[in-house]
Each structure stands twice: as C-alpha cells, then as structure tokens.
Write a protein that holds these residues in place. Structure first.
Motif, short mmCIF file in Angstrom:
data_model
loop_
_atom_site.label_atom_id
_atom_site.label_comp_id
_atom_site.label_asym_id
_atom_site.label_seq_id
_atom_site.Cartn_x
_atom_site.Cartn_y
_atom_site.Cartn_z
N ARG A 1 0.86 -1.19 0.00
CA ARG A 1 0.00 0.00 0.00
C ARG A 1 0.89 1.24 0.00
NH1 ARG A 1 -2.78 -1.16 4.34
NH2 ARG A 1 -4.57 -2.09 3.30
N GLY A 2 0.53 2.23 -0.82
CA GLY A 2 1.34 3.44 -0.83
C GLY A 2 1.12 4.25 -2.10
N THR A 3 2.18 4.88 -2.56
CA THR A 3 2.03 5.76 -3.72
C THR A 3 3.06 5.45 -4.80
OG1 THR A 3 3.52 7.40 -2.76
CG2 THR A 3 1.16 7.69 -2.33
N ALA A 4 2.66 5.75 -6.02
CA ALA A 4 3.56 5.73 -7.17
C ALA A 4 3.51 7.12 -7.79
CB ALA A 4 3.12 4.68 -8.18
N THR A 5 4.68 7.76 -7.90
CA THR A 5 4.73 9.05 -8.58
C THR A 5 5.42 8.85 -9.92
OG1 THR A 5 4.76 10.23 -6.49
CG2 THR A 5 5.54 11.43 -8.43
N LEU A 6 4.73 9.21 -10.98
CA LEU A 6 5.25 8.98 -12.32
C LEU A 6 5.64 10.31 -12.96
CD1 LEU A 6 3.01 6.69 -11.67
CD2 LEU A 6 3.15 6.20 -14.10
N THR A 7 6.88 10.40 -13.42
CA THR A 7 7.32 11.58 -14.17
C THR A 7 7.25 11.23 -15.65
OG1 THR A 7 8.80 12.09 -12.36
CG2 THR A 7 9.17 13.26 -14.42
N LEU A 8 6.66 12.14 -16.43
CA LEU A 8 6.31 11.82 -17.81
C LEU A 8 7.04 12.71 -18.81
CD1 LEU A 8 2.53 11.83 -16.98
CD2 LEU A 8 3.97 9.79 -17.20
N GLU A 9 7.18 12.19 -20.02
CA GLU A 9 7.76 12.99 -21.08
C GLU A 9 7.27 12.46 -22.42
OE1 GLU A 9 12.12 14.20 -20.53
OE2 GLU A 9 12.06 13.24 -22.48
N PRO A 10 6.81 13.25 -23.33
CA PRO A 10 6.56 14.68 -23.14
C PRO A 10 5.26 14.89 -22.36
CG PRO A 10 5.85 13.98 -25.31
CD PRO A 10 6.43 12.77 -24.64
N ALA A 11 4.99 16.14 -22.01
CA ALA A 11 3.71 16.46 -21.38
C ALA A 11 2.60 16.11 -22.37
CB ALA A 11 3.66 17.94 -21.02
N GLY A 12 1.48 15.60 -21.89
CA GLY A 12 0.37 15.27 -22.79
C GLY A 12 -0.93 15.56 -22.08
N ARG A 13 -2.05 15.28 -22.73
CA ARG A 13 -3.33 15.59 -22.10
C ARG A 13 -4.00 14.36 -21.49
NH1 ARG A 13 -5.23 20.70 -22.33
NH2 ARG A 13 -6.09 19.90 -20.36
N THR A 14 -3.60 13.17 -21.94
CA THR A 14 -4.20 11.97 -21.36
C THR A 14 -3.10 10.95 -21.10
OG1 THR A 14 -5.86 12.31 -23.07
CG2 THR A 14 -6.16 10.41 -21.63
N LEU A 15 -3.15 10.36 -19.93
CA LEU A 15 -2.18 9.32 -19.60
C LEU A 15 -2.95 8.00 -19.46
CD1 LEU A 15 0.68 8.49 -18.70
CD2 LEU A 15 0.00 9.08 -16.37
N VAL A 16 -2.49 6.96 -20.16
CA VAL A 16 -3.13 5.65 -20.02
C VAL A 16 -2.11 4.69 -19.41
CG1 VAL A 16 -4.32 3.77 -21.19
CG2 VAL A 16 -4.55 6.11 -22.04
N LEU A 17 -2.47 4.08 -18.29
CA LEU A 17 -1.55 3.17 -17.61
C LEU A 17 -2.14 1.76 -17.55
CD1 LEU A 17 -0.54 5.47 -14.61
CD2 LEU A 17 0.72 5.08 -16.74
N ASP A 18 -1.26 0.77 -17.43
CA ASP A 18 -1.69 -0.61 -17.22
C ASP A 18 -1.85 -0.86 -15.72
OD1 ASP A 18 -1.51 -1.66 -19.97
OD2 ASP A 18 0.60 -1.12 -19.75
#
Ligand code: BES
Ligand code: ZN
Length: 539
Positions: free
Chosen positions: A21-38
């Motif tokens: 239990r906890g957190t995941a912080t994701l840094t993304l590149e490039p910036a976008g408007r929608t993020l889709v994760l598995d």
C-alpha cells in the motif's frame, strides 16, 4: 504519447493483509493531455495531478484494466495512491511454513512478462524504459530487497532506464554472503552457505562475459535464492538475479542458469526486445551467450553437452507445438505473452546465432555482437532493427528461414556431444538426465524397481533428476515413487518440473485422480503462474 521516464515508489508491506500500500509518482515525457496506464487488480485510492476525474476500464483477463488519467496542460507528473490485491499475479506471499527458516513470512515479485502492472500502475511494455527510486517499509526483522542499488535501509535507486518487466522486489529473513568484489548471495540463513559454495564462480563468470562482449554496466551482480515455490529457474532482475533453490545440486552441475541470467545483463537488460513477439532477441541471444560463458569457465565439452541436451528438449517440445509457434518471429497477438516461453525463442534462437558464428567465424561474429550491444545499449528494439544491423555487418545474409519457417532449417548446426564415451561413474546431472531419457517410453515398473535398487533415484535430492525419474514413474505406474512424487510436488513450485508431472498424470483417469488429490494439498503453496498452468491441465 506521454511516456513514463521516472517512477518513484513509496510502499508499505503488510503480511497480515497480503497487500502493498502506498504511492507511485510517475514523471512523464513529453507532457500530454491523457495518460493511459496498465493495472491489474489494483485498488486505486486517489490520483493527484489529474485534471478532472480518472477512470479504471473494464478488466481484461490477460491485460487487466486501463487506468485513464486526464492531465492538466503541461503536467509532467502524477501521484497515484493505491493498494495491491492479495491475489496480485506478480506477487507471491508465503507463510513462514513455506520458507527454509520456518520463522518469518516471505514476499517476492515476478514481473515478466506483464505482471508488474499487478503491483504498480505503469506502462507495462518492454518498449518503455524508466529510472526509479523506491522506499519499501517492511516489518522488522525482515529485509526488503529490490533489483536496484541499495541506499540506506529500505531505500533503492535504479539510475539507468529499465523496462517494467525488470522491476523486482523481495522481502524476507535474508542474509548476505559476498563471493567476490562485485558479487554476493542473498538467501535465507539456512541456505546461504550452501548457495554461496554452489555459486562461488560467479565473479569469474562476470569477468568472462566482459571479455566476450564488453563491460558490465550495472555495478553489482548479486543472486537472491528464493524459496522453492519460485515458478522459474531464474529471472534476470538487474543487479540481483532471482534464482530457484532447485539449481543447488551440491556439485555446480546446474550453474549454467547463473551464466544465463548474467548474460541477460547484456542481451535483454541492455538491448531489450521491444515486444514479446521479439522475445527471441532476449532469450536466443542469452542462450547463445550462456553457452559462451560456460565454455570459458568449464570448457568446451561441458558447454556442448549442455547445449546438446537443450537441443533435445527443443526437439521434444516442438512436437507438441503448433507449427506456427515454432517460428522464431512469434505472433502472440491476443494471447498471454507468458505463452511465448517455450524452448523455441531460447534454443532455436541460439542455434541460429551458432550458425552465424560457424559461417563467419568467431572473430567476426563476436565483433558484431560487441558492436550490437554497444550501439543498442539501453534501447528496446524489434527483430526488424536486428535484421538491419545484421545486414550491415554481413551484407546479403538472409535468416528469414529461421524467423518465418516452422521447425529447424536443414542448415541448422549439429551440436555434437558423445554421451556414450563420456567418463562414467562421476556423472554430472546432465549425464544422468541423458541416461534416464534414453529409456523407452513403455518402461515396465519392474525395470524401474531394478533401476531404483541400483541407483536410488526415488531418494535423489537433485531436483532435475528427481523430476525426470518421477515422470517416468508416473508413466510406468511405479507406485513406490508415489509418496516422493507427492512430497516433490508440494515442495517445489518451479513450473518446468511441475507441469510435465501433472501432464503425465492427467493422461489416465487414475492418474488424474491422484493429480487432483496432490494438487489439493499443493496448490496453496504454488505461485499464481504455476497454479494457473496446473488449473489448465486439470480443468
Ligand atoms: N527471463 C526468463 C524467465 C521468464 C521468461 C519469465 C518469460 C517469464 C516469462 C529467464 O531468463 C529464463 O529464461 N529462465 C529460465 C532458465 C534458463 C537457464 C533457461 C527458466 O526459468 O527456466
Ligand atoms: Zn532468459
């Protein structure tokens, strides 16, 4: 598309609830408007950094559920608060009774092919690479380990980008024993001495691999020996190979597994298959490279013997596969990528590289491989890109027969090892296996009894030999081995051993009944990957 570049995990381990239990912080590149994760069976508690509401898609049996997060313009990171399911397909939670020490519970992950998504929300494809840092809080006195650099207690860092299937975690009562400057063994205290003796050549293996194909770029190379339910032989988690205890035979006869997982530090972890259809780029190169390391350390004869046995296993397995699944260039669209793990990408892939070695000579071929690992380091590539590279080095070379045609091409090299004239009495594991496999399929129970009187196979503590013998015992209806069969299947969860035994039992009605009875006692101890394989056989 926004891609994951850096992952920061902050997770607490609850053995009572069997959840992370906890957190995941994701840094993304490039910036976008929608993020889709598995994700798969993750409970999403909160998303920070989302524009307006996120959605969790319907659960697909193979792929899990897509987590769709709308992002604010220019947003480069999101934090997801979540917890895993006790049934997470990428984790196995063991009771103290299932460990060697019997005192503390144990947790380990197995992310390949697409199980990382069951313990962290991410882009779970080998074509996306990211660095990570993590804090893992585990109850004392347990040690958390990750396949990464260890900072202070429970803190980890992976400075070079990896694909998600190499994300790995283990928590248990663990002890460390160094066996070289860069290498050491992690294991439960009752196992660590014996494991360190078995794997004492590992530093030499790293040095041999470097002489062959260039510097080892991951810093340390350690091995974590897991409890016997680990569903595979080994897993090449970076800096920390995960290994089954069933390779500890006492005579180093099964350490090719270490050469294999170590070789992945180049083929797989540096140059990565971009899709699971390209899996032979990981496993074929690694099986070839494994042979070369074994040859350096233990000599040509032993390496050829191991290769010959593998080729035999490939030929046996190909008889059971659909012809299209015996091509090197796989097509697993719509299927579970775990199904791609047959001997085909491994041994057919290695035979193709061996063919190129023989055709162009070791000098030229090794130079090609060294250049390939250097040029594509930390990249994920497809078979197409490999072919372009091959064509540049060896103009006109055409390997489409290997890639697209079923079975082995007529030009496949013959791997020669004469088991018959090998010195007897001091047989290695491989020679015993060859000896046992040479018996006819319809061996009588009375002949089994004779063999057992002579060699005491039923009592063998060598898992390879025991598994082969027990399979023959089921086939022959050799009842004195049944109690051992049951104990073996309850203790060992390595799928390579478990699967053929259940398949063999399932061939007769009586056997199926015995299989179901044993499975009833064994299933709780199996990893989800092994359990689903056996479910399929006995359904
Ligand atoms: N990367 C594989 C294990 C794997 C493959 C896990 C596909 C999940 C899906 C690992 O390097 C491997 O090949 N292990 C072999 C041992 C090796 C000596 C052939 C195994 O576990 O049998
Ligand atoms: Zn492998």
């Amino acid at each position: 598309m926004s891609r994951l570049r850096h992952l920061e995990l902050d997770l607490a381990v609850s053995f009572k609830e069997r959840v992370l239990r906890g957190t995941a912080t994701l840094t993304l590149e490039p910036a976008g408007r929608t993020l889709v994760l598995d994700t798969r069976d993750l409970k999403i508690l909160k998303v920070n950094g989302s524009e307006s509401g996120w959605t969790l898609g319907e659960r697909d049996p193979i792929l899990g559920s897509a987590l769709t997060i709308p992002l604010a313009a220019g947003a480069r990171s999101v934090t997801i608060e979540y917890e895993t399911s006790p049934e997470a397909s990428g984790l196995q939670w063991l009771d103290a009774a299932q460990t060697a020490g019997k005192r503390s519970p144990f947790l380990y992950s197995q992310s390949q092919a697409i199980h990382a998504r069951s313990w962290a929300p991410l882009q779970d494809t080998p074509s996306v690479r990211f660095t990570f840092s993590a804090r893992i809080q585990a109850p004392a006195p347990l040690t958390p380990l990750m396949a990464a650099a260890r900072l202070k207690d429970g803190h980890f860092h992976m400075p070079t980008p990896i694909p998600s299937y190499l994300l790995a975690l283990a928590v248990g009562e663990l002890e460390f024993k160094p066996v070289g400057a860069r290498c050491g063994i992690w294991a439960e205290p009752p196992v660590v001495e014996k494991a360190a003796r078995e794997f004492e050549d590992v530093e030499k293996m790293v040095e041999a691999a470097e002489r062959l194909y260039g510097p080892y770029l991951w810093g340390r190379y350690d091995i974590l020996v897991l409890p016997p339910s680990f569903p595979f032989g080994g897993m090449e988690n970076p800096r920390l190979t995960f290994a089954t205890p069933t390779v500890i035979a006492g005579d180093k006869s099964l350490v090719a597994l270490v050469s294999h997982e170590l070789a992945h530090s180049w083929s797989g972890n540096l140059v990565t298959n971009a899709t699971w259809n390209d899996m032979w780029l990981n496993e074929g190169f690694t099986t070839y490279f494994e042979r070369r390391i074994q040859e350096e350390i233990y000599g040509r004869a032993r390496s050829e013997m191991e290769f010959a046995l593998e080729v035999g296993e490939l030929q046996e397995e190909m008889k059971t596969l659909k012809p299209e699944d015996t091509r090197l260039a796989g097509d697993y669209a719509g299927r579970d990528p775990d199904d791609a793990m047959t001997q085909v990408p491994y041994v057919k892939g290695a035979l193709m590289l061996r063919m190129l070695e023989e055709k162009y000579g070791r000098g030229r071929f090794d130079a090609f491989l060294r250049g390939y690992f250097e040029r594509y380091a930390f990249q994920s590539i497809t078979t197409r890109e490999f072919l372009d590279e091959l064509g540049r080095a060896f103009p006109g070379e055409d390997v489409s027969d290997w890639l697209n045609q079923p079975g082995l091409p007529a030009r496949a090299p013959k791997i020669g090892y004469d088991f018959e004239t090998a010195p007897k009495r001091t047989w290695s594991t491989q020679e015993w296996l060859h000896y046992l496999r040479a018996f006819p399929e319809d061996l009588a129970a009375s002949r089994m009894a004779e063999l057992d009187r002579q060699w005491d196979f039923t009592a063998s503590g060598n898992a390879e030999i025991a598994a082969q013998w027990l399979r023959m015992a089921v086939r022959a209806g050799y009842a004195p081995a049944y109690p051992r069969l049951e104990r073996f299947l309850i203790e060992v969860g390595r799928r390579k051993f478990v699967r053929p035994l259940y398949l063999e039992m399932a061939k007769t009605a009586e056997g199926k009944q015995r299989a179901r009875a044993i499975y009833g006692k064994a299933r709780a101890g199996y990893h989800p990957i092994t359990a689903s394989t056996v479910d399929e056989i006995l359904k």
